[in-house]
Scaffold this motif. Structure first.
Motif, PDB file in Angstrom:
ATOM      1  N   MET A  95       0.807  -1.387   0.042  1.00  0.00           N
ATOM      2  CA  MET A  95       0.091  -0.011   0.112  1.00  0.00           C
ATOM      3  C   MET A  95       0.678   1.208  -0.038  1.00  0.00           C
ATOM      4  N   THR A  96       2.207   1.343   0.326  1.00  0.00           N
ATOM      5  CA  THR A  96       3.040   2.172   0.401  1.00  0.00           C
ATOM      6  C   THR A  96       4.340   2.065  -0.547  1.00  0.00           C
ATOM      7  N   THR A  97       4.149   1.354  -1.570  1.00  0.00           N
ATOM      8  CA  THR A  97       5.247   0.888  -2.357  1.00  0.00           C
ATOM      9  C   THR A  97       6.281   2.245  -2.744  1.00  0.00           C
ATOM     10  N   PRO A  98       5.376   3.471  -3.506  1.00  0.00           N
ATOM     11  CA  PRO A  98       6.052   4.467  -3.754  1.00  0.00           C
ATOM     12  C   PRO A  98       6.804   5.359  -2.568  1.00  0.00           C
ATOM     13  N   GLN A  99       5.999   5.079  -1.791  1.00  0.00           N
ATOM     14  CA  GLN A  99       6.678   6.067  -0.563  1.00  0.00           C
ATOM     15  C   GLN A  99       7.822   5.239   0.144  1.00  0.00           C
ATOM     16  N   PHE A 100       7.884   3.875   0.005  1.00  0.00           N
ATOM     17  CA  PHE A 100       8.948   3.241   0.378  1.00  0.00           C
ATOM     18  C   PHE A 100      10.204   3.359  -0.622  1.00  0.00           C
ATOM     19  N   ILE A 101       9.862   3.435  -1.568  1.00  0.00           N
ATOM     20  CA  ILE A 101      11.079   3.544  -3.084  1.00  0.00           C
ATOM     21  C   ILE A 101      11.541   4.952  -2.806  1.00  0.00           C
ATOM     22  N   ASP A 102      10.793   6.092  -2.590  1.00  0.00           N
ATOM     23  CA  ASP A 102      11.142   7.332  -2.811  1.00  0.00           C
ATOM     24  C   ASP A 102      11.848   7.750  -1.346  1.00  0.00           C
ATOM     25  N   GLY A 103      11.936   6.983  -0.196  1.00  0.00           N
ATOM     26  CA  GLY A 103      12.386   7.213   1.052  1.00  0.00           C
ATOM     27  C   GLY A 103      11.697   8.001   1.963  1.00  0.00           C
ATOM     28  N   SER A 104      10.402   8.158   1.712  1.00  0.00           N
ATOM     29  CA  SER A 104       9.740   9.261   2.592  1.00  0.00           C
ATOM     30  C   SER A 104       9.055   8.428   3.787  1.00  0.00           C
ATOM     31  N   LYS A 105       9.072   7.157   3.507  1.00  0.00           N
ATOM     32  CA  LYS A 105       8.471   6.173   4.714  1.00  0.00           C
ATOM     33  C   LYS A 105       9.721   5.469   5.273  1.00  0.00           C
ATOM     34  N   ASP A 106       9.559   5.831   6.760  1.00  0.00           N
ATOM     35  CA  ASP A 106      10.625   5.251   7.682  1.00  0.00           C
ATOM     36  C   ASP A 106       9.864   4.393   8.803  1.00  0.00           C
ATOM     37  N   VAL A 107       8.611   4.412   8.911  1.00  0.00           N
ATOM     38  CA  VAL A 107       7.678   3.622   9.810  1.00  0.00           C
ATOM     39  C   VAL A 107       6.705   2.913   9.324  1.00  0.00           C
ATOM     40  N   THR A 108       6.471   1.919   9.899  1.00  0.00           N
ATOM     41  CA  THR A 108       5.316   1.103   9.588  1.00  0.00           C
ATOM     42  C   THR A 108       4.571   0.617  10.649  1.00  0.00           C
ATOM     43  N   ARG A 109       3.498   0.482  10.657  1.00  0.00           N
ATOM     44  CA  ARG A 109       2.556  -0.366  11.776  1.00  0.00           C
ATOM     45  C   ARG A 109       2.108  -1.452  11.335  1.00  0.00           C
ATOM     46  N   ARG A 110       2.284  -2.606  12.093  1.00  0.00           N
ATOM     47  CA  ARG A 110       1.691  -3.886  11.919  1.00  0.00           C
ATOM     48  C   ARG A 110       0.800  -4.658  13.111  1.00  0.00           C
ATOM     49  N   PHE A 111      -0.134  -5.239  12.850  1.00  0.00           N
ATOM     50  CA  PHE A 111      -0.832  -6.116  13.748  1.00  0.00           C
ATOM     51  C   PHE A 111      -0.081  -7.307  13.620  1.00  0.00           C
ATOM     52  N   GLY A 112       0.679  -7.716  14.634  1.00  0.00           N
ATOM     53  CA  GLY A 112       1.686  -9.171  14.513  1.00  0.00           C
ATOM     54  C   GLY A 112       2.953  -8.474  14.608  1.00  0.00           C
ATOM     55  N   TRP A 113       3.929  -9.597  14.146  1.00  0.00           N
ATOM     56  CA  TRP A 113       5.270  -9.155  14.193  1.00  0.00           C
ATOM     57  C   TRP A 113       5.583  -8.921  15.459  1.00  0.00           C
ATOM     58  N   TRP A 114       5.144  -9.296  16.350  1.00  0.00           N
ATOM     59  CA  TRP A 114       5.425  -8.990  18.018  1.00  0.00           C
ATOM     60  C   TRP A 114       6.806  -9.523  18.436  1.00  0.00           C
ATOM     61  N   ASN A 115       7.461 -10.249  17.842  1.00  0.00           N
ATOM     62  CA  ASN A 115       8.827 -10.815  18.192  1.00  0.00           C
ATOM     63  C   ASN A 115       9.900 -10.068  17.373  1.00  0.00           C
ATOM     64  N   LEU A 116       9.773  -8.913  16.627  1.00  0.00           N
ATOM     65  CA  LEU A 116      10.433  -8.265  15.825  1.00  0.00           C
ATOM     66  C   LEU A 116      11.223  -7.619  17.034  1.00  0.00           C
ATOM     67  N   LYS A 117      12.709  -7.350  16.629  1.00  0.00           N
ATOM     68  CA  LYS A 117      13.548  -6.482  17.632  1.00  0.00           C
ATOM     69  C   LYS A 117      14.432  -5.733  16.820  1.00  0.00           C
ATOM     70  N   GLU A 118      14.977  -4.724  17.625  1.00  0.00           N
ATOM     71  CA  GLU A 118      16.063  -3.737  16.832  1.00  0.00           C
ATOM     72  C   GLU A 118      17.114  -4.566  16.395  1.00  0.00           C
ATOM     73  N   GLY A 119      17.718  -4.230  15.273  1.00  0.00           N
ATOM     74  CA  GLY A 119      18.793  -4.829  14.389  1.00  0.00           C
ATOM     75  C   GLY A 119      18.396  -5.862  13.581  1.00  0.00           C
TER      76      GLY A 119
END
Length: 119
Positions: A9-33
Motif C-alpha cells: 500500500m506504500t510502495t512509492p513512499q518506500f521507494i522514494d525514501g519518505s517512509k521510514d515507519v510502519t505499523r503492523r498487527f503482529g510481528w510481535w517478536n521483531l526486535k532492533e537490528g
C-alpha cells in the motif's frame, strides 16, 4: 534468508525514501537490528507472479503501542508523514481510524510501530 515484509500500500513512499515507519498487527517478536526483505507484495500473487524485492531494511526500533497514541496532535500528525500512507489523511486521528477500519481493529488495539532504515 530474511523474512519478507510487504509494502503493497506504500510502495512509492518506500521507494522514494519518505517512509521510514510502519505499523503492523503482529510481528510481535521483531526486535532492533533485525534485517527484513522489503517486498512490493507477498500475498495474493497471481499464478506466475514472483515476489519483487524492494531492498533490505534494518529495524531501528520495534515497540508495541495502541493506535490511540496517534490521537496526540504533534506525535500522530508527524507519524502520518513518516508512514507515507497514501490515503488522504492529514492527522493522526484520521490515520488511526483508517488503519483500525482496514484491519478490523479498534483504535485501542495494540500494534507494532516499526521504525526502519535501508541497508
Amino acid at each position: 534468508m530474511p523474512r519478507n515484509m510487504s509494502f503493497s500500500m506504500t510502495t512509492p513512499q518506500f521507494i522514494d525514501g519518505s517512509k521510514d515507519v510502519t505499523r503492523r498487527f503482529g510481528w510481535w517478536n521483531l526486535k532492533e537490528g533485525d534485517i527484513l526483505n522489503a517486498v512490493e507484495k507477498s500475498m495474493g500473487l497471481k499464478k506466475g507472479e514472483k515476489i519483487k524485492s524492494l531492498g533490505l531494511i534494518r529495524v531501528v526500533s520495534a515497540t508495541k503501542e495502541p493506535l490511540s497514541n496517534l490521537l496526540h496532535d504533534g506525535y500522530g500528525d508527524n507519524e502520518v508523514r513518516r508512514e507515507g500512507y497514501p490515503f488522504d489523511c492529514k492527522t493522526g486521528k484520521e490515520f488511526a481510524e483508517i488503519l483500525a477500519q482496514k484491519s478490523g481493529k479498534t483504535i485501542h488495539d495494540e500494534c507494532m510501530r516499526i521504525e526502519f532504515e535501508r541497508v
